[in-house]
Design a protein around this motif. Structure first.
Motif, mmCIF file in Angstrom:
data_model
loop_
_atom_site.group_PDB
_atom_site.id
_atom_site.type_symbol
_atom_site.label_atom_id
_atom_site.label_comp_id
_atom_site.label_asym_id
_atom_site.label_seq_id
_atom_site.Cartn_x
_atom_site.Cartn_y
_atom_site.Cartn_z
ATOM 1 N N MET A 71 101.318 -12.337 33.678
ATOM 2 C CA MET A 71 102.076 -11.619 32.652
ATOM 3 C C MET A 71 101.318 -10.339 32.321
ATOM 4 O O MET A 71 100.136 -10.394 31.970
ATOM 5 C CB MET A 71 102.206 -12.461 31.375
ATOM 6 N N LYS A 72 101.996 -9.195 32.455
ATOM 7 C CA LYS A 72 101.340 -7.933 32.119
ATOM 8 C C LYS A 72 102.188 -7.036 31.230
ATOM 9 O O LYS A 72 101.717 -6.029 30.737
ATOM 10 C CB LYS A 72 100.904 -7.190 33.377
ATOM 11 N N ASP A 73 103.427 -7.410 31.014
ATOM 12 C CA ASP A 73 104.325 -6.614 30.181
ATOM 13 C C ASP A 73 104.502 -7.303 28.826
ATOM 14 O O ASP A 73 105.057 -8.397 28.742
ATOM 15 C CB ASP A 73 105.678 -6.451 30.879
ATOM 16 N N TYR A 74 104.027 -6.660 27.784
ATOM 17 C CA TYR A 74 104.103 -7.210 26.428
ATOM 18 C C TYR A 74 105.531 -7.603 26.064
ATOM 19 O O TYR A 74 105.758 -8.628 25.425
ATOM 20 C CB TYR A 74 103.563 -6.161 25.452
ATOM 21 N N ASN A 75 106.480 -6.792 26.492
ATOM 22 C CA ASN A 75 107.890 -7.036 26.130
ATOM 23 C C ASN A 75 108.521 -8.193 26.902
ATOM 24 O O ASN A 75 109.627 -8.615 26.577
ATOM 25 C CB ASN A 75 108.715 -5.763 26.344
ATOM 26 N N ASN A 76 107.835 -8.684 27.936
ATOM 27 C CA ASN A 76 108.374 -9.798 28.723
ATOM 28 C C ASN A 76 107.638 -11.105 28.493
ATOM 29 O O ASN A 76 107.759 -12.030 29.306
ATOM 30 C CB ASN A 76 108.344 -9.458 30.220
ATOM 31 N N LEU A 77 106.868 -11.178 27.406
ATOM 32 C CA LEU A 77 106.194 -12.439 27.114
ATOM 33 C C LEU A 77 107.236 -13.536 26.951
ATOM 34 O O LEU A 77 108.297 -13.308 26.368
ATOM 35 C CB LEU A 77 105.363 -12.311 25.829
ATOM 36 N N PRO A 78 106.962 -14.732 27.483
ATOM 37 C CA PRO A 78 107.967 -15.804 27.428
ATOM 38 C C PRO A 78 108.226 -16.279 26.001
ATOM 39 O O PRO A 78 107.347 -16.204 25.142
ATOM 40 C CB PRO A 78 107.327 -16.916 28.264
ATOM 41 N N VAL A 79 109.423 -16.733 25.795
ATOM 42 C CA VAL A 79 109.783 -17.309 24.499
ATOM 43 C C VAL A 79 110.021 -18.799 24.690
ATOM 44 O O VAL A 79 110.213 -19.262 25.801
ATOM 45 C CB VAL A 79 111.046 -16.628 23.910
ATOM 46 N N GLY A 80 109.988 -19.516 23.617
ATOM 47 C CA GLY A 80 110.189 -20.957 23.694
ATOM 48 C C GLY A 80 109.244 -21.651 22.751
ATOM 49 O O GLY A 80 108.642 -21.019 21.878
ATOM 50 N N PRO A 81 109.074 -22.946 22.901
ATOM 51 C CA PRO A 81 108.188 -23.689 22.015
ATOM 52 C C PRO A 81 106.780 -23.085 22.020
ATOM 53 O O PRO A 81 106.254 -22.730 23.078
ATOM 54 C CB PRO A 81 108.174 -25.102 22.610
ATOM 55 N N LEU A 82 106.181 -22.976 20.849
ATOM 56 C CA LEU A 82 104.887 -22.303 20.717
ATOM 57 C C LEU A 82 103.774 -22.979 21.506
ATOM 58 O O LEU A 82 102.826 -22.335 21.920
ATOM 59 C CB LEU A 82 104.494 -22.210 19.238
ATOM 60 N N ASP A 83 103.888 -24.283 21.711
ATOM 61 C CA ASP A 83 102.817 -24.985 22.412
ATOM 62 C C ASP A 83 103.061 -25.113 23.919
ATOM 63 O O ASP A 83 102.308 -25.757 24.628
ATOM 64 C CB ASP A 83 102.610 -26.367 21.796
ATOM 65 N N LYS A 84 104.097 -24.465 24.426
ATOM 66 C CA LYS A 84 104.455 -24.611 25.842
ATOM 67 C C LYS A 84 103.558 -23.763 26.759
ATOM 68 O O LYS A 84 103.189 -24.203 27.850
ATOM 69 C CB LYS A 84 105.919 -24.227 26.053
ATOM 70 N N TYR A 85 103.218 -22.550 26.359
ATOM 71 C CA TYR A 85 102.507 -21.620 27.235
ATOM 72 C C TYR A 85 101.035 -21.547 26.842
ATOM 73 O O TYR A 85 100.679 -20.983 25.820
ATOM 74 C CB TYR A 85 103.153 -20.236 27.178
ATOM 75 N N LYS A 86 100.182 -22.133 27.680
ATOM 76 C CA LYS A 86 98.747 -22.167 27.448
ATOM 77 C C LYS A 86 98.057 -21.237 28.447
ATOM 78 O O LYS A 86 98.270 -21.352 29.657
ATOM 79 C CB LYS A 86 98.197 -23.589 27.617
ATOM 80 N N ILE A 87 97.233 -20.343 27.950
ATOM 81 C CA ILE A 87 96.546 -19.390 28.827
ATOM 82 C C ILE A 87 95.532 -20.129 29.694
ATOM 83 O O ILE A 87 94.650 -20.815 29.191
ATOM 84 C CB ILE A 87 95.834 -18.287 28.013
ATOM 85 N N GLN A 88 95.671 -19.934 31.014
ATOM 86 C CA GLN A 88 94.729 -20.521 31.969
ATOM 87 C C GLN A 88 93.754 -19.473 32.504
ATOM 88 O O GLN A 88 92.595 -19.776 32.757
ATOM 89 C CB GLN A 88 95.489 -21.149 33.139
ATOM 90 N N ALA A 89 94.239 -18.233 32.672
ATOM 91 C CA ALA A 89 93.398 -17.187 33.256
ATOM 92 C C ALA A 89 93.661 -15.847 32.570
ATOM 93 O O ALA A 89 94.782 -15.563 32.148
ATOM 94 C CB ALA A 89 93.669 -17.076 34.756
ATOM 95 N N ILE A 90 92.598 -15.053 32.480
ATOM 96 C CA ILE A 90 92.666 -13.725 31.869
ATOM 97 C C ILE A 90 92.057 -12.729 32.841
ATOM 98 O O ILE A 90 90.937 -12.933 33.329
ATOM 99 C CB ILE A 90 91.881 -13.688 30.539
ATOM 100 N N ASP A 91 92.786 -11.662 33.135
ATOM 101 C CA ASP A 91 92.268 -10.550 33.931
ATOM 102 C C ASP A 91 92.270 -9.315 33.042
ATOM 103 O O ASP A 91 93.314 -8.749 32.748
ATOM 104 C CB ASP A 91 93.127 -10.321 35.175
ATOM 105 N N ALA A 92 91.095 -8.924 32.600
ATOM 106 C CA ALA A 92 90.974 -7.809 31.653
ATOM 107 C C ALA A 92 90.575 -6.505 32.343
ATOM 108 O O ALA A 92 90.004 -5.620 31.712
ATOM 109 C CB ALA A 92 89.967 -8.164 30.559
ATOM 110 N N THR A 93 90.896 -6.369 33.623
ATOM 111 C CA THR A 93 90.550 -5.158 34.369
ATOM 112 C C THR A 93 91.125 -3.911 33.696
ATOM 113 O O THR A 93 92.312 -3.863 33.376
ATOM 114 C CB THR A 93 91.067 -5.251 35.822
#
Length: 199
Positions: A71-93
Motif C-alpha cells: 500500500m503506497k497511496d494514502y487515498n486507497n487505504l483499505p476500509v473495513g473492520p479496524l482489526d482486519k488489516y495488521k501491518i506485517q512489513a514497512i518500507d520507508a525508502t
C-alpha cells in the motif's frame, strides 16, 4: 480526511518565512507536521490503521498480513473492520519519518520486517526508541538500514534489543565506524542472527 483538514488549516496559518530562510526549513516544518502523533486517532481507529496513515503520509509503504500488494497511496487505504488489516512489513525508502512519529508504532504487534533506506531524519535516538518498543521487540524478524547518514554505532548497537531478529542488513552508513565491534555485539546478543554489513 480529518487529519488532512488539520494539516491544511495549519498550512493556511503559516506566516511568511523571512527572506533569510530557505525552503529546507519549510519542508522540515511540514515533515514535522506529518509526523505529529494524534493519540485520539490511534484510539479511534486502532494502532495499525493510524500507523498506516502516518507512514503513507510520510511517503513510506506498508504491507498487511495475508496480502502481497504494498500500500503506497494514502487515498486507497483499505476500509473495513479496524482489526482486519495488521501491518506485517514497512518500507520507508525515501520517506520523511522522524523520531517524533515513532510513537505511532507503539501498539503494532505484527510487524516482521522494516526497511529504512535514505531516511534523512532517522538518527541514533530514533533507532534507540524503536528498539524499546516492547511489541516490536517480539515481532520484528528482519531489518534493513541503508544510506541513513545520521546513524552511528550507538544507534546500531541498540538494535540488539530486538530479541527475535533473524536478519540485519546494514549498508552505506558513513557514521558507523566500529564495524568489527558491532559484529561482536550482535554475535553475543543474538547468536543466530544473519548479519550482513556493507559499510
Amino acid at each position: 480526511m480529518m487529519v488532512l483538514g488539520k494539516i491544511s488549516r495549519q498550512l493556511c496559518s503559516l506566516k511568511k518565512l523571512p527572506w533569510s530562510c530557505d525552503s529546507r526549513y519549510f519542508w522540515e516544518w511540514l515533515n514535522t507536521v506529518f509526523n505529529k502523533v494524534d493519540y485520539e486517532r490511534i484510539r479511534d481507529v486502532g494502532p495499525d490503521r493510524a500507523a498506516s496513515e502516518w507512514l503513507l503520509r510520510c511517503g513510506a509503504m506498508v504491507r498487511y498480513h495475508g496480502q502481497e500488494r504494498w500500500m503506497k497511496d494514502y487515498n486507497n487505504l483499505p476500509v473495513g473492520p479496524l482489526d482486519k488489516y495488521k501491518i506485517q512489513a514497512i518500507d520507508a525508502t525515501d520517506s520523511c519519518i522522524m523520531g517524533i512519529g515513532l510513537e505511532h508504532m507503539t501498539g503494532l504487534e505484527h510487524v516482521e520486517k522494516i526497511k529504512l533506506c535514505k531516511c534523512h531524519y532517522i538518527e541514533d535516538k530514533c533507532l534507540q526508541r524503536l528498539s524499546q518498543l516492547e511489541k516490536l521487540q517480539k515481532s520484528l524478524l528482519e531489518l534493513e538500514i541503508i544510506s541513513c547518514g545520521n546513524v552511528t554505532d550507538n544507534g546500531i548497537a541498540a538494535l540488539r534489543h530486538f530479541r527475535n531478529l533473524k536478519y540485519l542488513f546494514l549498508s552505506d552508513l558513513p557514521g558507523v565506524k566500529e564495524k568489527e565491534n558491532l559484529i561482536q555485539v550482535f554475535k553475543t546478543a543474538l547468536p543466530s542472527l544473519e548479519f550482513k554489513v556493507n559499510l
